[in-house]
Design an enzyme around this catalytic site. Structure first.
Site, PDB file in Angstrom:
ATOM      1  N   GLU A 131       0.924  -1.250  -0.124  1.00  0.00           N
ATOM      2  CA  GLU A 131       0.097   0.002   0.069  1.00  0.00           C
ATOM      3  C   GLU A 131       0.944   1.352   0.000  1.00  0.00           C
ATOM      4  O   GLU A 131       0.501   2.210  -0.879  1.00  0.00           O
ATOM      5  CB  GLU A 131      -0.924  -0.009   1.242  1.00  0.00           C
ATOM      6  CG  GLU A 131      -1.842  -1.477   1.153  1.00  0.00           C
ATOM      7  CD  GLU A 131      -2.656  -1.406  -0.156  1.00  0.00           C
ATOM      8  OE1 GLU A 131      -2.986  -0.448  -0.940  1.00  0.00           O
ATOM      9  OE2 GLU A 131      -2.952  -2.744  -0.412  1.00  0.00           O
ATOM     10  N   HIS A 144       2.175   2.154  -3.202  1.00  0.00           N
ATOM     11  CA  HIS A 144       0.782   2.867  -4.106  1.00  0.00           C
ATOM     12  C   HIS A 144       0.860   4.426  -4.049  1.00  0.00           C
ATOM     13  O   HIS A 144       0.264   4.873  -4.824  1.00  0.00           O
ATOM     14  CB  HIS A 144      -0.292   2.257  -3.839  1.00  0.00           C
ATOM     15  CG  HIS A 144      -0.757   1.051  -4.313  1.00  0.00           C
ATOM     16  ND1 HIS A 144      -0.808   0.894  -5.837  1.00  0.00           N
ATOM     17  CD2 HIS A 144      -1.414  -0.144  -3.978  1.00  0.00           C
ATOM     18  CE1 HIS A 144      -1.349  -0.383  -6.024  1.00  0.00           C
ATOM     19  NE2 HIS A 144      -1.855  -0.975  -5.121  1.00  0.00           N
TER      20      HIS A 144
END
Length: 884
Positions: A335, A338
């Site tokens: 994450e 990202h």
């Protein structure tokens, strides 16, 4: 987004749209045109959003003032809206002037709202003001609530958002597509004493009525799906890294369980700031834990406010395993990657979703290898690659870059091809151009496209420039067409201290044996087993040769960075099998992988992988043994329904695995490797599945003692021991486990216990679990997982049950999962009748463009039937000769 896969039972790892338009991309994006499902000519630049949620009533009131540019005269504006009711709409010039009222109409099927004006708007900049109300759901889509028992035992409800891929429209009327980047200013009116969280820091003001208003700072330019809001009785722990405030936010009383995630995030952020060459640009980065789960995802990369379900963020010492630690780290690494790949630079449209997910998966693996080498996670690359090849070797596959038309298609794009194949292709290309050239290309890509949108060729352009060698053509071969290359290895010739190996490129297909192979340019690395000296070549035009230093058995795809299957002639395979102990562990796993898959497809003897398993030394790397245990477990499941033949196979598997378990033992030793801890848990689970009486008895003994002697079931073994007990439960034991679940107050433990109820071998207990799943008892987000767990052992039972209760099931899964959930329940079936059931279900419920998971399930079922008929007799014959 960290994708959630349907788990095997023992593992317990917890509308058609309007016609497409092509819109000129926003001014700050690259010149290439973007796909859109909205009319052209109106582009938002900023959203001012005021929100007042009523958690108890499950509703919210909102006001949005959207600054937008009108490129050509129009008397209407169309944007995305779902489940919103509008009470007022008006528009005014941004520079000032009288507002003009608009009439609103909603198209529920298209998920759009149209605002029509009495006279056309001239080109210019305007502010569109909208008053509306919406719903707070119970599943992880749009703005949703999660209920749990608080630290005081009282029922609590926390609110969160989940907008990817196309659900910001459920909270904010918006241009809900990735290319429409804009800035956002959010303010919320909330009860006093609760914490509100969004992408940016917020200022709190107490209102005269005692409520609080929180105004969050303006975001950078970003896509709608990255906006986030949460509200609840939370706690927050923080740390500062490179000027960024890192935070973890949990329900009250659980923040200490997030310390490992916070510490990991500190290390990861330092590495990413250096690797990407662009520092993280927001002032803070929170990771917010939510109780419950989704069938679609485990975590979401909202910019500056990552959302993660508790099972993927918190380390509860009562049940935490070494595998949990690794999963938490990899989720955080995924994450956080990202925040650059996806948030700072975003794919233009869902066709290039892999630019987000494939890269985040690759960075997750890279970061784990770099910061935790003791986990030896580089050996997991083969398993990740296999996950893609399983789908990619059937007619039900699709290219990495695929054309997306509808919201449902976009949801289905979050699959093995986008994630695992994307990661594998990147790993192969990095090995081809070199680590430094790849990093330099990524840095250039980030700087060139920050705050913008891209397509895949934008990346290849920068990599090729940095590497100084052709990359785009190879990348196109592996991303613009589907399938798995097959490299056939010819007879090697040793001369003057080197070995020349002829190579031929074909295609590996499990369900199209006569398919004309596609053509790839395949980077190949090879070496003589054990000498560590590699050579590389590019197989192009279907043929090639490679000259490897030294003489001896040659391992092709040395290091396993290539995305292809390797098929050796019998003599060459036998030579490698004889040198198995001298191969690097990654190549041992690669040889096991290729021989297993090729054997099941009938391209080499199906028993070859068992010969490798039989000859593997006990001292082999624990991850090699994890692979062997997985292979043996897979064969065991292939024999389901044929008890006599299954027992014969299980005897062989037990003879291999029981001595290994005896060597490792049930009790962790001081200083033992993390890989050994993981292997222990896997072996206990597999041995139980094989019916090993000693393993089942020991698990039951420990379970019976756990209330009086907590050391009998230590945290790292709790989930595994309880799983063995649940798997082999009788009715009384099942009732006892249910009582534990009812009494448990901690959300993570409670969910785990209810899921355990769904893995029983006893079919009557499996049915009881299905019935229980449709009550309110397990919790709104646990029901679907229980049904999936039953499907791990009884796919036909679970599918038939779910189909009969389809409306109730749809209430218990998020909207993004509905087109795929039912098909995945049937994935493990071996019944030919299930193919017809799936096709009938699809015809009745799914658009033709939304059947990717149905097609994948049908392919898996047909493959399982073929293997049972054609391959298992080979295994039977081999066992008769070699089992002892």
């Amino acid at each position: 987004m960290q994708r959630r896969l349907l788990s095997a039972a023992i593992a317990l790892a917890f509308a058609a749209m309007p016609a497409l338009h092509v819109q000129a991309a926003p001014a700050t994006a690259a010149t290439q045109q973007a796909t859109t499902q909205l009319p052209r000519g109106v582009v938002p630049t900023h959203y001012d959003v005021s929100l007042t949620p009523d958690a108890a009533a499950a509703t919210f009131a909102g006001k949005a003032v959207i600054t937008l540019d009108v490129a050509k005269a129009t008397d209407s504006i169309v944007l995305n809206a779902a489940d919103l009711a509008f009470s007022g709409a008006s528009i005014a010039p941004a520079a000032g002037g009288a507002a003009t009222k608009a009439s609103a109409s909603v198209n529920a099927e298209a998920q759009t709202a149209t605002f029509k004006f009495d006279r056309p708007l001239a080109p210019g900049t305007y502010r569109l003001s909208l008053d509306y109300t919406g719903k707070i759901g119970t599943q992880a889509v749009g703005l949703f609530g999660l209920d749990y028992a608080g630290a005081d035992g009282k029922q609590q409800r926390a609110l969160f958002t989940q907008f990817e891929n196309s659900d910001a429209r459920r909270m904010i009327p918006s241009w809900d597509e990735p290319a429409y980047k804009a800035t956002f200013s959010l303010d919320v009116t909330v009860p006093a004493g609760q914490m509100a969280v969004s992408n940016m820091p917020g200022d709190v003001k107490t209102l005269p009525d005692g409520r609080q208003q929180v105004r969050f700072a303006r975001t950078p330019k970003m896509s709608t799906y990255l906006l986030f809001f949460a509200l609840g009785d939370f706690e927050r722990a923080t740390a500062t890294v490179d000027g960024t405030e890192l935070g973890v936010i949990t329900r009250r009383g659980a923040v200490k369980q997030a310390q490992f995630a916070l510490d990991s995030s500190k290390d990861i952020l330092k590495e990413y700031n250096q690797y990407f060459g662009v520092r993280y640009p927001l002032p803070k980065l929170d990771n917010i834990a939510g109780p419950g789960q989704s069938q679609f995802f485990g975590a979401m990369e909202n910019w500056g406010a990552i959302f993660t379900f508790e099972y993927a963020l918190l380390l509860d010492p009562a049940i935490a395993t070494q595998r949990d630690r690794q999963n938490i780290f990899s989720t955080a690494a995924h994450e956080m990657a990202h925040q650059w790949f996806g948030d700072l630079v975003t794919m233009r449209w869902w066709d290039d979703l892999w630019l987000n997910e494939g890269f985040a998966s690759w960075m997750e693996s890279r970061m784990t290898e770099r910061l935790h080498p003791e986990w030896n996670s580089n050996l997991s690359a083969v398993g990740s690659r296999d996950g893609a090849m399983q789908r990619d070797s059937t007619a039900a596959t699709h290219p990495v870059v695929q054309h997306i038309e509808t919201v449902e298609q976009a949801s289905q794009a979050f699959d093995e091809i986008t994630y695992q194949k994307g990661e594998a292709v990147i790993r192969m290309l990095e090995a081809y151009v070199g680590e430094n050239a790849w990093r330099d290309g990524v840095r250039a890509y980030m700087k060139a496209h920050a705050y913008g949108n891209t397509v895949s060729d934008d990346l290849w352009k920068q990599i090729e420039k940095a590497a100084g060698k052709p990359v785009t053509a190879i990348a196109h071969d592996f991303t613009l067409q589907p399938g798995v290359p097959l490299i056939r290895v010819g007879a090697p010739v040793c001369k003057n201290g080197a070995t020349v190996v002829p190579l031929t490129q074909a295609e590996f297909s499990r369900d199209q044996p006569n398919k004309k192979p596609l053509a790839w340019r395949v980077p190949v690395i090879a070496q003589v087993a054990g000498n560590g000296k590699s050579a590389n070549t590019l197989v192009s035009g279907g043929k090639g040769t490679i000259t490897v230093p030294g003489c001896g058995a040659v391992i092709v795809n040395a290091g396993q960075s290539g995305y292809y299957r390797t098929l050796y002639a019998p003599k060459e395979f036998a030579a490698l099998a004889g040198q198995f102990a001298r191969l690097a562990p990654i190549d041992q796993i690669g040889l096991l992988s290729d021989s297993s898959s090729l054997g099941m497809a009938g391209l080499q003897p199906a028993s070859d992988v068992l010969a490798l398993a039989k000859g593997a030394p006990l001292q082999a790397d624990p991850l090699v043994w994890q692979r062997i245990a997985g292979v043996l477990s897979g064969f065991h499941s292939r024999y389901a329904g044929d008890e006599a033949r299954q027992r014969a196979f299980d005897a062989f598997a037990l003879a291999r695995l029981a001595p290994l378990m005896a060597q490792i033992g049930w009790t962790a030793r001081d200083g033992e490797a993390a890989t050994v801890a993981n292997l222990r848990n896997q072996l206990i689970g597999v041995l139980s599945d094989l019916g090993d009486a000693a393993t089942i008895a020991e698990a039951r003994r420990r379970y019976a003692a756990m209330d009086k002697d907590p050391s009998a079931v230590p945290g790292p073994l709790r989930k595994t021991i309880l799983a063995v007990v649940a798997q082999n439960a009788d009715a009384a034991t099942w009732d006892g486990l249910r009582a534990r679940a009812q009494a448990e107050k901690t959300p993570l433990l409670k969910s785990n216990l209810y899921t355990l109820l769904a893995i029983a071998k006893d079919k009557a207990l499996a049915q009881r679990a299905l019935d229980l799943a449709l009550t309110d008892e397990p919790g709104a987000t646990t029901s679907a997982t229980m049904i999936s767990a039953v499907a791990g052992r009884y796919p036909d039972l679970a599918f038939d049950f779910a189909l009969a209760e389809r409306e109730k099931i749809n209430e218990r899964i998020d909207a993004t999962s509905r087109s795929r959930y039912f098909a995945r329940l049937a994935y493990g079936s071996s019944d030919p009748a299930m193919v017809g059931k799936l096709k009938a279900y699809a015809d009745a419920n799914l658009a033709a463009s939304a059947r990717g998971d149905v097609e994948a399930a049908v392919a898996a079922i047909q493959d399982r039937i073929k293997v049972k008929e054609q391959r298992l007799p080979e295994i039977d014959a081999w066992l008769a000769q070699n089992a002892k």
